[in-house]
Design a protein around this motif. Sequence first.
Motif, mmCIF file in Angstrom:
data_model
loop_
_atom_site.group_PDB
_atom_site.id
_atom_site.type_symbol
_atom_site.label_atom_id
_atom_site.label_comp_id
_atom_site.label_asym_id
_atom_site.label_seq_id
_atom_site.Cartn_x
_atom_site.Cartn_y
_atom_site.Cartn_z
ATOM 1 N N ASP A 61 -4.919 5.290 7.748
ATOM 2 C CA ASP A 61 -4.620 6.393 6.782
ATOM 3 C C ASP A 61 -3.810 5.887 5.545
ATOM 4 O O ASP A 61 -2.963 4.979 5.625
ATOM 5 C CB ASP A 61 -4.053 7.459 7.349
ATOM 6 N N ASP A 62 -4.183 6.555 4.501
ATOM 7 C CA ASP A 62 -3.493 6.073 3.137
ATOM 8 C C ASP A 62 -2.177 6.619 3.356
ATOM 9 O O ASP A 62 -1.751 7.638 3.871
ATOM 10 C CB ASP A 62 -4.280 6.747 1.937
ATOM 11 N N CYS A 63 -1.098 5.812 2.595
ATOM 12 C CA CYS A 63 0.062 6.259 2.562
ATOM 13 C C CYS A 63 0.296 6.774 0.974
ATOM 14 O O CYS A 63 0.201 6.222 -0.013
ATOM 15 C CB CYS A 63 1.158 5.120 2.559
ATOM 16 N N SER A 67 4.932 7.032 1.333
ATOM 17 C CA SER A 67 5.267 7.846 2.336
ATOM 18 C C SER A 67 3.955 7.826 3.251
ATOM 19 O O SER A 67 2.973 8.422 2.974
ATOM 20 C CB SER A 67 5.704 9.263 2.112
ATOM 21 N N CYS A 68 4.007 7.311 4.358
ATOM 22 C CA CYS A 68 3.084 7.142 5.492
ATOM 23 C C CYS A 68 3.040 8.380 6.369
ATOM 24 O O CYS A 68 4.069 8.834 6.763
ATOM 25 C CB CYS A 68 3.050 5.748 6.284
ATOM 26 N N ASP A 70 3.079 10.727 9.748
ATOM 27 C CA ASP A 70 3.276 10.609 10.978
ATOM 28 C C ASP A 70 2.116 10.595 11.939
ATOM 29 O O ASP A 70 1.376 11.645 12.030
ATOM 30 C CB ASP A 70 4.348 11.811 11.524
ATOM 31 N N ALA A 111 -1.033 1.358 3.593
ATOM 32 C CA ALA A 111 -1.931 2.333 4.529
ATOM 33 C C ALA A 111 -1.218 1.956 5.771
ATOM 34 O O ALA A 111 -0.484 0.976 6.084
ATOM 35 C CB ALA A 111 -3.323 1.789 4.478
ATOM 36 N N ILE A 112 -1.213 2.708 6.718
ATOM 37 C CA ILE A 112 -0.691 2.718 8.027
ATOM 38 C C ILE A 112 -1.811 2.652 9.049
ATOM 39 O O ILE A 112 -2.794 3.348 9.014
ATOM 40 C CB ILE A 112 0.067 4.069 8.399
ATOM 41 N N ASN A 133 2.143 1.167 15.151
ATOM 42 C CA ASN A 133 1.762 1.013 13.674
ATOM 43 C C ASN A 133 1.881 -0.298 13.378
ATOM 44 O O ASN A 133 2.881 -1.064 13.523
ATOM 45 C CB ASN A 133 2.544 2.132 13.229
ATOM 46 N N THR A 135 2.000 -1.251 8.914
ATOM 47 C CA THR A 135 1.769 -0.820 7.446
ATOM 48 C C THR A 135 1.106 -2.064 6.813
ATOM 49 O O THR A 135 1.446 -3.070 6.762
ATOM 50 C CB THR A 135 3.169 -0.611 6.788
#
Length: 139
Positions: A61-63, A67-68, A70, A111-112, A133, A135
């Motif tokens: 998913d995009d950060c 901010s990534c 949850d 992205a995470i 996770n 990053t």
Amino acid sequence: MLFKYIAVFAVGISATLAQTIELGFPQNGDNFCPGQEVVVQAIQPESLASCIQVGIALAIDDCVNGSCPDPAEALGSVLYAGSWTPENHPPGGFYQNFTVTIPSYLAEGPAIFTLTHLCLLGAAPYPFLEYRNATVNIV
């Protein structure tokens, strides 16, 4: 009152022993291009906990604005969801590799990448859900 403290301690110990999966690749800081094929490695470390495997999900998913999200609230684009059957690869231990494709629509930037794992843990099994996770950077 003493029982309450013992119960809290037991849950803490159980959670510590229950670390049943690790993300071998990717790692924090790795760079990926949209559309790139990536070999993801899920590792099963040595554990004292009895765990009946249910499955894993791999997602990215995009950060936004640094901010990534949850992973417990939203995984983003699911790249794989299914069984997980790690095999022994001496001397590397137990792991399984999955080839996934980074979505072409991901924005450039952080992205995470999330590995989600579900198993049934313990002698009287209860569902155990965990996330690992990294990053990564979309370049």
